[in-house]
Design an enzyme around this catalytic site. Structure first.
Site, PDB file in Angstrom:
ATOM      1  N   THR A 117       0.827  -1.212   0.000  1.00 40.50           N
ATOM      2  CA  THR A 117       0.000   0.000   0.000  1.00 40.50           C
ATOM      3  C   THR A 117       0.856   1.255   0.000  1.00 40.50           C
ATOM      4  O   THR A 117       0.545   2.232  -0.677  1.00 40.50           O
ATOM      5  CB  THR A 117      -0.957   0.005   1.206  1.00 40.50           C
ATOM      6  OG1 THR A 117      -1.781  -1.161   1.127  1.00 40.50           O
ATOM      7  CG2 THR A 117      -1.834   1.242   1.224  1.00 40.50           C
ATOM      8  N   CYS A 118       1.960   1.210   0.713  1.00 39.82           N
ATOM      9  CA  CYS A 118       2.840   2.374   0.797  1.00 39.82           C
ATOM     10  C   CYS A 118       3.407   2.735  -0.575  1.00 39.82           C
ATOM     11  O   CYS A 118       3.501   3.913  -0.927  1.00 39.82           O
ATOM     12  CB  CYS A 118       3.981   2.103   1.779  1.00 39.82           C
ATOM     13  SG  CYS A 118       3.413   1.635   3.429  1.00 39.82           S
TER      14      CYS A 118
END
Length: 159
Positions: free
Chosen positions: A48-49
């Protein structure tokens, strides 16, 4: 207790990732005298980062700066070499990487999480904040496993 709006950023050691290599900085000094859009991720290169969080700030950097942000800063419990490489590969010159290699900043903010079940140990929670001259103006802490409150789009709506 976690940091709150109106609180001063704690003064701990961080490491600025620069093209010349790591540079130690004190958070109290670093955030003084400027308005910073700060966002924290559990880990550089994590799904997600890398797919959403960092890209949202890269994409919206000019808009954030157009709304009075002097600098955009990413932090994570990673070393400065990892943070620098992540920014070179997926970020931009508009994003400053502050490594929190020992998790002291996340801990001092009261925004740590236990990612041991993923083999990552103590990490920073996902959050974003507007920090003006060292004081938290806005704070957006994500619920576990979520991503929306700390996005650049949310921050733009708050400025």
């Amino acid at each position: 207790m976690p940091i709150q709006v109106g609180d001063r950023i704690p003064d701990v050691q961080l490491t600025l990732a620069t093209p010349e290599g790591p540079v130690p900085v004190k958070s109290g000094d670093y955030f003084a005298g400027k308005r910073v859009a700060l966002f924290a991720v559990p880990g550089a290169y994590t799904p997600t980062c890398s797919a959403r969080h960092l890209p949202s700030y890269v994409e919206k950097a000019a808009e954030l700066k157009g709304k009075g942000v002097d600098e955009i800063v990413a932090t994570s419990v990673n070393d400065a070499f990892v943070m620098g490489a992540w920014n070179r590969e997926q970020g931009s010159e508009d994003i400053t990487m502050l490594a929190d290699g020992n998790g002291e900043f996340a801990d001092a903010l009261g925004l740590t999480m236990d990612a041991s079940k993923f083999g990552m140990g103590k990490r920073s929670q996902r959050y974003s904040a507007i920090v003006n001259d060292g004081v938290v103006e806005q704070l957006n802490v994500e619920a576990p496993g979520e991503y929306s409150a700390s996005s650049a789009e949310t921050m733009l709506g708050q400025l």
